[in-house]
Design a protein around this motif. Sequence first.
Motif, short mmCIF file in Angstrom:
data_model
loop_
_atom_site.label_atom_id
_atom_site.label_comp_id
_atom_site.label_asym_id
_atom_site.label_seq_id
_atom_site.Cartn_x
_atom_site.Cartn_y
_atom_site.Cartn_z
N HIS A 1 0.85 -1.20 0.00
CA HIS A 1 0.00 0.00 0.00
C HIS A 1 0.88 1.24 0.00
N ARG B 1 -2.84 3.86 -3.27
CA ARG B 1 -2.81 2.82 -4.30
C ARG B 1 -2.28 1.52 -3.70
N TYR B 2 -2.86 0.42 -4.16
CA TYR B 2 -2.53 -0.90 -3.63
C TYR B 2 -2.04 -1.79 -4.77
N PHE B 3 -0.97 -2.52 -4.54
CA PHE B 3 -0.42 -3.39 -5.57
C PHE B 3 -0.24 -4.80 -5.05
N LYS C 1 4.52 -0.73 -10.84
CA LYS C 1 3.43 -0.72 -11.82
C LYS C 1 3.64 -1.80 -12.88
N SER D 1 3.54 -5.59 -10.98
CA SER D 1 2.45 -6.04 -10.11
C SER D 1 1.09 -5.83 -10.78
N GLU E 1 -2.43 -3.95 -10.02
CA GLU E 1 -3.01 -2.97 -9.09
C GLU E 1 -4.34 -3.51 -8.58
N SER F 1 -7.97 -2.92 -7.20
CA SER F 1 -8.98 -1.85 -7.16
C SER F 1 -9.70 -1.92 -5.82
N TYR G 1 -8.37 -8.36 -3.47
CA TYR G 1 -7.06 -8.81 -3.98
C TYR G 1 -7.15 -10.15 -4.70
#
Lengths: 213, 213
Positions: free
Chosen positions: B138, B144-146, B174, B177, B179, B181, B190
Amino acid sequence: MTIRYPNGKKYNPSVPAAKKKTFAHSFSNRGKSLEDELNDTNEYYLANERAVIHKKPVPIQIVNVRYPARSAAVITEAYFRTPSTTDYNGVYKGRYVDFEAKETKNKTSFPLQNIHSHQVLHMKHVIDQLGLAFFIIHFSSLDRYFLLPFEQFHPLWKRMEDGGRKSITLEEMKERSIEISTGYQPRLDYLQAVEQWLQRERIDQDIERQEKA
Amino acid sequence: MTIRYPNGKKYNPSVPAAKKKTFAHSFSNRGKSLEDELNDTNEYYLANERAVIHKKPVPIQIVNVRYPARSAAVITEAYFRTPSTTDYNGVYKGRYVDFEAKETKNKTSFPLQNIHSHQVLHMKHVIDQLGLAFFIIHFSSLDRYFLLPFEQFHPLWKRMEDGGRKSITLEEMKERSIEISTGYQPRLDYLQAVEQWLQRERIDQDIERQEKA
């Protein structure tokens, strides 16, 4: 000559029995707890790349922590919480493995009071997600270990819930589980029992398929 | 008019940016920690039979326990132990899932000092057993979470071990991974990112197969 207790039961001197046990089971557990034996086995599996299975830490509710200067934080007040899952889980050949280990001194049956209903619910969820869920039961007085798949355990749990007997007899255990052979390395090769169980399942599925065809 | 810092960088006033963020992310995290968000998500998954994934308890070394009469046992001295595995694991469609969740306030990169080498080793073991291992990262300042698969993370960890940079840039994140939502129910879906990842893998495998044919 038979010596009897006041209640009429036969007196069985314990020394010869203990001796007999020592000879019959050359790899007896030498006073280790089931938890220690499973931890040793899991370490062996990890080192030999057979599986990655760990015991989960005991869940604890922390209330107070002290932070002394120049030393590690000390928890000064905490309480044991009821675990919401089982004790062991991990991965074996891509599959999720989840089990609970229990010991009984009883020689003829395994009392179900040893199992908590939230653990049963958790294991139900696991098999619904196609994971492998089972119990490892140690009859310590007999020095015998059984791997009982959840699918085989559940009808006996239901029987208790429906007002039936509150234990699993040794005979039922033998019928419904795979006995785990004990050894030196690993101490309790329960994955071998898992393999036997999966093989039986595959055979059952093949028979079903043939019967349908 | 462009305002510049002494080092020549442009000054970007933060208020409009914050405003824009509020509009762009209608489901912002309202002050919840990543752990809370993941626990909520896992509860949702469990209730909706999508997966069985739990956070492991924090490992604690218990030194002293007091047993007051007529009340629960009190742990009066205990210490935090270093976890030997990751924080979360469980089962999703029969597959073993294992991940670690980390947060950073950094806007441009994720510092690798947040990850412990024993966790990296554990995840290596997990993928060798064909489990799914990944990080959920995070970037809290960006909201933003990846989801970073271990296979994509490992070369960057190796780079650090070989004396290279000690972080993963946002650009690398980016690229490598998926992303995640954010939403309301579940908060952090996830498993959708896991599905995308598995689908990409399947496509890659198909391409490989076609190239070989």
